[in-house]
Design an enzyme around this catalytic site. Structure first.
Site, PDB file in Angstrom:
ATOM      1  N   ILE A 140      51.081  22.646  50.985  1.00 18.47           N
ATOM      2  CA  ILE A 140      50.602  24.033  51.116  1.00 18.47           C
ATOM      3  C   ILE A 140      50.073  24.287  52.529  1.00 18.47           C
ATOM      4  O   ILE A 140      50.227  25.376  53.077  1.00 18.47           O
ATOM      5  CB  ILE A 140      49.533  24.341  50.033  1.00 18.47           C
ATOM      6  CG1 ILE A 140      50.199  24.390  48.651  1.00 18.47           C
ATOM      7  CG2 ILE A 140      48.792  25.647  50.324  1.00 18.47           C
ATOM      8  CD1 ILE A 140      49.250  24.490  47.479  1.00 18.47           C
ATOM      9  N   GLY A 185      52.311  22.040  58.439  1.00 12.39           N
ATOM     10  CA  GLY A 185      51.999  21.117  59.543  1.00 12.39           C
ATOM     11  C   GLY A 185      50.506  20.859  59.656  1.00 12.39           C
ATOM     12  O   GLY A 185      50.078  19.759  60.030  1.00 12.39           O
ATOM     13  N   THR A 231      45.757  -1.946  39.552  1.00 10.47           N
ATOM     14  CA  THR A 231      46.827  -1.017  39.958  1.00 10.47           C
ATOM     15  C   THR A 231      47.269  -0.161  38.763  1.00 10.47           C
ATOM     16  O   THR A 231      46.950  -0.467  37.601  1.00 10.47           O
ATOM     17  CB  THR A 231      48.057  -1.797  40.459  1.00 10.47           C
ATOM     18  OG1 THR A 231      48.568  -2.572  39.364  1.00 10.47           O
ATOM     19  CG2 THR A 231      47.729  -2.719  41.620  1.00 10.47           C
ATOM     20  N   ARG A 244      46.817  32.143  55.316  1.00 15.94           N
ATOM     21  CA  ARG A 244      48.013  31.857  56.137  1.00 15.94           C
ATOM     22  C   ARG A 244      49.112  32.891  55.852  1.00 15.94           C
ATOM     23  O   ARG A 244      49.587  33.016  54.706  1.00 15.94           O
ATOM     24  CB  ARG A 244      48.524  30.442  55.819  1.00 15.94           C
ATOM     25  CG  ARG A 244      49.815  30.055  56.479  1.00 15.94           C
ATOM     26  CD  ARG A 244      49.650  29.865  57.968  1.00 15.94           C
ATOM     27  NE  ARG A 244      50.897  29.410  58.578  1.00 15.94           N
ATOM     28  CZ  ARG A 244      51.154  29.528  59.875  1.00 15.94           C
ATOM     29  NH1 ARG A 244      50.266  30.074  60.700  1.00 15.94           N
ATOM     30  NH2 ARG A 244      52.306  29.082  60.366  1.00 15.94           N
ATOM     31  N   GLU A 269      40.625  -1.673  41.714  1.00 13.89           N
ATOM     32  CA  GLU A 269      40.092  -1.727  40.332  1.00 13.89           C
ATOM     33  C   GLU A 269      41.239  -1.733  39.327  1.00 13.89           C
ATOM     34  O   GLU A 269      41.136  -1.170  38.234  1.00 13.89           O
ATOM     35  CB  GLU A 269      39.081  -0.597  40.105  1.00 13.89           C
ATOM     36  CG  GLU A 269      37.897  -0.729  41.059  1.00 13.89           C
ATOM     37  CD  GLU A 269      36.656   0.050  40.675  1.00 13.89           C
ATOM     38  OE1 GLU A 269      36.477   0.361  39.500  1.00 13.89           O
ATOM     39  OE2 GLU A 269      35.848   0.309  41.579  1.00 13.89           O
TER      40      GLU A 269
HETATM   41  C1  LIG Z   1      40.228  -1.026  50.008  1.00 17.65           C
HETATM   42  C2  LIG Z   1      40.177  -2.051  48.913  1.00 17.65           C
HETATM   43  C3  LIG Z   1      38.966  -2.303  48.282  1.00 17.65           C
HETATM   44  C4  LIG Z   1      38.887  -3.273  47.285  1.00 17.65           C
HETATM   45  N1  LIG Z   1      37.659  -3.587  46.751  1.00 17.65           N
HETATM   46  C5  LIG Z   1      37.557  -4.667  45.930  1.00 17.65           C
HETATM   47  C6  LIG Z   1      36.267  -5.139  45.500  1.00 17.65           C
HETATM   48  O1  LIG Z   1      35.224  -4.563  45.829  1.00 17.65           O
HETATM   49  N2  LIG Z   1      36.225  -6.249  44.730  1.00 17.65           N
HETATM   50  C7  LIG Z   1      37.340  -6.923  44.341  1.00 17.65           C
HETATM   51  O2  LIG Z   1      37.220  -7.930  43.648  1.00 17.65           O
HETATM   52  N3  LIG Z   1      38.574  -6.495  44.723  1.00 17.65           N
HETATM   53  C8  LIG Z   1      38.706  -5.395  45.514  1.00 17.65           C
HETATM   54  N4  LIG Z   1      39.941  -4.977  45.944  1.00 17.65           N
HETATM   55  C9  LIG Z   1      41.139  -5.689  45.484  1.00 17.65           C
HETATM   56  C10 LIG Z   1      41.988  -4.852  44.532  1.00 17.65           C
HETATM   57  O3  LIG Z   1      41.342  -4.714  43.301  1.00 17.65           O
HETATM   58  C11 LIG Z   1      43.379  -5.517  44.450  1.00 17.65           C
HETATM   59  O4  LIG Z   1      44.012  -5.265  45.692  1.00 17.65           O
HETATM   60  C12 LIG Z   1      44.193  -4.984  43.298  1.00 17.65           C
HETATM   61  O5  LIG Z   1      43.662  -5.402  42.062  1.00 17.65           O
HETATM   62  C13 LIG Z   1      45.662  -5.445  43.375  1.00 17.65           C
HETATM   63  O6  LIG Z   1      45.767  -6.811  43.614  1.00 17.65           O
HETATM   64  P1  LIG Z   1      46.723  -7.316  44.802  1.00 17.65           P
HETATM   65  O7  LIG Z   1      46.386  -6.554  46.016  1.00 17.65           O
HETATM   66  O8  LIG Z   1      46.632  -8.779  44.867  1.00 17.65           O
HETATM   67  O9  LIG Z   1      48.182  -6.875  44.375  1.00 17.65           O
HETATM   68  P2  LIG Z   1      49.215  -7.743  43.495  1.00 17.65           P
HETATM   69  O10 LIG Z   1      48.550  -8.218  42.260  1.00 17.65           O
HETATM   70  O11 LIG Z   1      49.875  -8.740  44.366  1.00 17.65           O
HETATM   71  O12 LIG Z   1      50.261  -6.627  43.068  1.00 17.65           O
HETATM   72  C14 LIG Z   1      51.323  -6.210  43.936  1.00 17.65           C
HETATM   73  C15 LIG Z   1      52.197  -5.247  43.128  1.00 17.65           C
HETATM   74  O13 LIG Z   1      52.765  -5.922  41.994  1.00 17.65           O
HETATM   75  C16 LIG Z   1      52.447  -5.230  40.817  1.00 17.65           C
HETATM   76  N5  LIG Z   1      52.282  -6.152  39.706  1.00 17.65           N
HETATM   77  C17 LIG Z   1      51.558  -7.304  39.670  1.00 17.65           C
HETATM   78  N6  LIG Z   1      51.649  -7.872  38.461  1.00 17.65           N
HETATM   79  C18 LIG Z   1      52.427  -7.055  37.695  1.00 17.65           C
HETATM   80  C19 LIG Z   1      52.863  -7.075  36.342  1.00 17.65           C
HETATM   81  N7  LIG Z   1      52.528  -8.055  35.509  1.00 17.65           N
HETATM   82  N8  LIG Z   1      53.636  -6.064  35.920  1.00 17.65           N
HETATM   83  C20 LIG Z   1      54.003  -5.059  36.742  1.00 17.65           C
HETATM   84  N9  LIG Z   1      53.611  -4.982  38.045  1.00 17.65           N
HETATM   85  C21 LIG Z   1      52.825  -5.962  38.502  1.00 17.65           C
HETATM   86  C22 LIG Z   1      51.131  -4.501  41.146  1.00 17.65           C
HETATM   87  O14 LIG Z   1      50.907  -3.417  40.270  1.00 17.65           O
HETATM   88  C23 LIG Z   1      51.397  -4.075  42.578  1.00 17.65           C
HETATM   89  O15 LIG Z   1      52.196  -2.918  42.582  1.00 17.65           O
HETATM   90  C24 LIG Z   1      40.051  -3.980  46.898  1.00 17.65           C
HETATM   91  C25 LIG Z   1      41.262  -3.702  47.532  1.00 17.65           C
HETATM   92  C26 LIG Z   1      41.333  -2.773  48.539  1.00 17.65           C
HETATM   93  C27 LIG Z   1      42.653  -2.547  49.238  1.00 17.65           C
END
Ligand SMILES: Cc1cc2nc3c(=O)[nH]c(=O)nc-3n(C[C@H](O)[C@H](O)[C@H](O)COP(=O)(O)OP(=O)(O)OC[C@H]3O[C@@H](n4cnc5c(N)ncnc54)[C@H](O)[C@@H]3O)c2cc1C
Length: 381
Positions: free
Chosen positions: A337, A340, A365, A268, A363
């Site tokens: 990098i 657009g 957050t 580029r 797995e």
């Molecule tokens: C595309 C996708 C695939 C997935 N695949 C699987 C699967 O195959 N099997 C399965 O079992 N699950 C699966 N999941 C679920 C995934 O593991 C959960 O979404 C994840 O563990 C977060 O849980 P939650 O979405 O309920 O968020 P929440 O637990 O509601 O969390 C929301 C926010 O609050 C924060 N938070 C929560 N508690 C605390 C704390 N004590 N301290 C600080 N921050 C906190 C979190 O970090 C997050 O930022 C999948 C999710 C997606 C989106």
């Protein structure tokens, strides 16, 4: 590692790289547009033995150790992350419970078909009320005679719509908290298992996630994985190993993003010279490469510890936390990098940018990984 094993892993790495570049990459846009995985790519993955990469040879798999698996997943991370999810959820969270914790009877019954890719595996822990707080399960398991009866709902289950076999984590005694949780092996065709609606996602197109419902679902008592009451410990072990795989994929994606960004920056031309001649661009590339190398080191250390039989909960969390956050930073810089062109789908960086986002969520957050790591540090000191 013995030289023969190093050679075999090198061959495997080359084979996967060829598969990625010659067969998956050309279909990436199709997967993105159709949100589905072409059957010929599933067939090819079966032929290459990818569905059985971590299943021991005695059950028909390739029997890779954790380092071998990390090498394969790193290569797969270079391509379409949605496609790779099918394989990595199957070989990771979908299979680990059976491979590492199940009875010989269950292994012999299920692993050969899973190794061949004829039966797809999924892991069902998350529920609407139990995400980060995975002990707060509402899915109940009640013993009736020689069966367990499951009732409840799981959501966001990767591979759910196409899975034949589920590792389901359910509460058998709510009053005991984490010690009242058990893991079960549930077949798709067991009466009372209902596959719910498929989720529409920001990224990871082609990777299927959905709700799984249990309405008086009957599970034979021999389908308990490990011991009754040890399901939470099993889930932690399964997730721990899965997190290393996720980190490996993230590292592979970062490598690909760096290569694409360097190549674009050299082509580029702006202000009469390639944008790569600007120090601002060079520094972005330097940071991307340095962080990726650090992520690889953490990830490989955790994989090696598994192969040495060591506990890796903390190290797996570190690897997953760092690699997923690096993946997001690297993807962001790659878009920058590309200017657009990084924001439109003509270049794959836009897809990697969206696919990176989920790695900081599923797995466990990033916040939960930090919680796990800090708990270990506080307990150790
Ligand atoms: C595309 C996708 C695939 C997935 N695949 C699987 C699967 O195959 N099997 C399965 O079992 N699950 C699966 N999941 C679920 C995934 O593991 C959960 O979404 C994840 O563990 C977060 O849980 P939650 O979405 O309920 O968020 P929440 O637990 O509601 O969390 C929301 C926010 O609050 C924060 N938070 C929560 N508690 C605390 C704390 N004590 N301290 C600080 N921050 C906190 C979190 O970090 C997050 O930022 C999948 C999710 C997606 C989106």
């Amino acid at each position: 590692m013995p030289a023969t094993m190093v050679n075999e892993l090198d061959q495997m790495k080359t084979m996967i790289r060829n598969f990625v570049e010659n067969e998956i990459d050309p279909c990436a846009q199709q997967i993105e547009d159709e949100d589905t995985i072409p059957q010929h790519l599933v067939k090819k993955a079966k032929e290459l033995g990818l569905f059985g990469m971590s299943i021991p040879e005695e059950y028909g798999g390739i029997g890779l150790n954790a380092v071998g698996k990390a090498i394969v997943l790193e290569q797969l991370g270079r391509t379409h992350n949605g496609y790779v999810s099918l394989i990595s959820a199957h070989t990771g969270i979908g299979s680990t419970g059976l491979v590492k914790l199940a009875s010989e009877t269950l292994k012999q019954k299920y692993l050969p078909d899973m190794a061949a890719g004829n039966k797809i595996a999924a892991f069902a822990l998350s529920e609407p009320g139990a995400g980060s707080d995975a002990t707060n399960l509402s899915t109940k398991a009640v013993k009736q005679g020689d069966k367990w009866i499951l009732n409840g709902m799981k959501h966001f289950i990767t591979n759910g719509p196409v899975a034949d076999i589920f590792t389901v984590i359910a509460s058998n005694d709510k009053s005991k908290g984490a010690k009242g949780i058990t893991a079960f092996l549930v077949e798709k065709d067991f009466p009372g298992l209902i596959v719910g609606k498929r989720d529409k996602k920001m990224g990871l197109k082609g990777s299927y996630t959905c709700q799984i419902l249990f309405e008086d679902c009957e599970v034979p008592e021999e389908n308990v994985i490990g011991e009754v009451g040890m399901g939470y410990v099993s889930a932690l072990k399964i997730l721990g190993e899965g997190r290393i795989g996720l980190a490996a994929r993230a590292v592979g994606s970062c490598e690909k993003l760096i290569e694409m960004s360097a190549s674009y920056a050299k082509e580029r031309v702006q202000f009469g010279k390639p944008i790569a001649s600007n120090q601002a661009i060079q520094w972005m590339l330097a940071d991307m490469a340095t962080e990726t190398e650090a992520a690889r080191t953490l990830m490989m250390k955790a994989a090696e510890m598994i192969d040495e039989g060591k506990k890796v909960i903390k190290e797996a969390s570190m690897a997953k936390l760092f690699a997923s956050e690096v993946f997001n930073r690297v993807a962001d810089k790659a878009v920058q990098i590309h200017g657009g062109m990084g924001y439109v789908s003509d270049y794959p960086v836009e897809r990697f940018y969206r696919d990176a986002r989920i790695t900081k969520i599923y797995e466990g957050t990033s916040e939960i990984q930090r919680m796990i790591i800090s708990r270990h540090i506080l307990a150790e000191n």
